[in-house]
Design a protein around this motif. Sequence first.
Motif, PDB file in Angstrom:
ATOM      1  N   ALA A 106      56.212  10.220 -12.582  1.00  0.00           N
ATOM      2  CA  ALA A 106      55.691  11.305 -11.596  1.00  0.00           C
ATOM      3  C   ALA A 106      55.209  12.597 -12.585  1.00  0.00           C
ATOM      4  CB  ALA A 106      56.485  11.553 -10.849  1.00  0.00           C
ATOM      5  N   VAL A 107      53.925  12.721 -12.677  1.00  0.00           N
ATOM      6  CA  VAL A 107      53.581  13.667 -13.456  1.00  0.00           C
ATOM      7  C   VAL A 107      53.287  15.108 -12.167  1.00  0.00           C
ATOM      8  CG1 VAL A 107      51.400  12.304 -14.674  1.00  0.00           C
ATOM      9  CG2 VAL A 107      51.274  13.276 -12.462  1.00  0.00           C
ATOM     10  N   GLN A 108      53.275  14.806 -10.948  1.00  0.00           N
ATOM     11  CA  GLN A 108      53.618  16.824 -10.504  1.00  0.00           C
ATOM     12  C   GLN A 108      54.272  16.296  -9.233  1.00  0.00           C
ATOM     13  OE1 GLN A 108      48.883  16.334  -9.702  1.00  0.00           O
ATOM     14  NE2 GLN A 108      49.153  16.496  -7.487  1.00  0.00           N
ATOM     15  N   VAL A 109      54.390  17.545  -8.787  1.00  0.00           N
ATOM     16  CA  VAL A 109      55.623  17.458  -7.997  1.00  0.00           C
ATOM     17  C   VAL A 109      54.385  17.635  -6.231  1.00  0.00           C
ATOM     18  CG1 VAL A 109      57.377  18.915  -6.340  1.00  0.00           C
ATOM     19  CG2 VAL A 109      57.870  18.004  -9.079  1.00  0.00           C
ATOM     20  N   SER A 110      54.639  17.743  -5.253  1.00  0.00           N
ATOM     21  CA  SER A 110      53.915  17.532  -3.867  1.00  0.00           C
ATOM     22  C   SER A 110      54.660  17.610  -2.869  1.00  0.00           C
ATOM     23  CB  SER A 110      52.693  16.008  -4.051  1.00  0.00           C
ATOM     24  OG  SER A 110      51.881  16.232  -4.751  1.00  0.00           O
ATOM     25  N   ALA A 111      54.254  18.417  -1.805  1.00  0.00           N
ATOM     26  CA  ALA A 111      55.247  18.772  -0.764  1.00  0.00           C
ATOM     27  C   ALA A 111      54.515  19.272   0.468  1.00  0.00           C
ATOM     28  CB  ALA A 111      56.021  20.218  -1.201  1.00  0.00           C
ATOM     29  N   PHE A 112      54.726  18.852   1.528  1.00  0.00           N
ATOM     30  CA  PHE A 112      54.446  18.721   2.780  1.00  0.00           C
ATOM     31  C   PHE A 112      54.929  19.609   3.166  1.00  0.00           C
ATOM     32  CE2 PHE A 112      50.414  15.135   3.044  1.00  0.00           C
ATOM     33  CZ  PHE A 112      49.968  15.488   1.837  1.00  0.00           C
ATOM     34  N   SER A 113      54.933  20.880   4.312  1.00  0.00           N
ATOM     35  CA  SER A 113      54.958  21.666   5.407  1.00  0.00           C
ATOM     36  C   SER A 113      53.672  22.252   6.338  1.00  0.00           C
ATOM     37  CB  SER A 113      55.796  22.573   4.767  1.00  0.00           C
ATOM     38  OG  SER A 113      56.620  23.388   5.574  1.00  0.00           O
TER      39      SER A 113
END
Length: 383
Positions: free
Chosen positions: A165-172
Amino acid sequence: MTSLPSRRRLLATGAGAALGLGVAAASVTPAQAATGQASAGRVTTGGAEEKRTLDELYQAALAEGGKLVLYAGGDVSSQADGIRNGFKSRFPDIDLTVVVDYSKYHDVRVDNQFATDTLIPDVVQLQTVQDFVRWKEQGRLLAYKPAGFSKLYAPFRDPHGAWVAVQVSAFSYMYGPAAVGSDIPSGPLDLADARWKGKIASSYPHDDDAVLYLYTLYVQKYGWDWLARLATQDLQFARGSYTPSAAVTSGQKAIGIGGSGAPLSTGPVKWVLPEEAPFMSWGQRAAILKQAKNPTAAKLYLNWRLSVEQQKAATNGWSVRTDVTPPTGLKPVWEYPNGNLDGFPRFMADRAAIERWKQTFALYFGEVKGDPSPGWLGLHPGA
């Protein structure tokens, strides 16, 4: 004059072959998909972590030919401008092509290219986390451990180095402080209140699996009655997870559901990192394809993305590395139990359940004819 193929060829190569040809070779259980483990002995351990510096890899990549093609998941091409500009600034003589498209289109495109022996990308970087498990099982991924591999949060790396994994993504959800004033939404439950009718934008939950997962978390927490009330709010739906933020930024809507953002940002959009309400997060995976034409440049890319410098510059403040401390006000993303970090790979592994969720949300939000009452036909997923 570059010899890289045109965007049309990048997107269309192999379109004449059947889509299913590239996927028939493997069958992966949900448990394997959730953990990243594969049963076939087709992947080596990946060896030791990379010891070469970025500059040494850069010179080796130039000697290889100085080209790199990346397929990146996203909604619009401009979302990759940070990667394009940052990579070009650091490695100016590498001819980098980044093709942005929905991950669910990139993966079938790559499968078709496997089937027709017309592979174009060197690196794939996608939201469809289940594809990396399947491609590993098929022997399609290069086992490789970039520098800092051991510093990655364990679920953010395949144990053999097939993907990282090269980045953290998050949805809200999010809101415009100027639009809501002191009447700040108290949480997702509050979004079904009548005072927000006509003031909410959302990306389609039945078009984007990450948005779909966010909506399923809301339903599991607040119930089908909540969803039925939300469906009467005259939500403005659009394709792409960037659209809720765009609608709020422009002042068109006060609230957005189903998009990413920076928890500490003080801009025109407040992306909500809830204390107790659910949100969803994941590690955006990337892998080098075993048939890549430019494997050294691909290794350079992964090492650059995972470098401490790049991880500290993450726009949302979260790093995939355990040795990079988030800014004051944030914890590492894996310390938020309501972020459902481990749940997303499991969710993505069960494609039959995902289809049931998609069709149910499509019915509730009026995409097809149907009765949106909470007890409708007893077809709620998980019922």
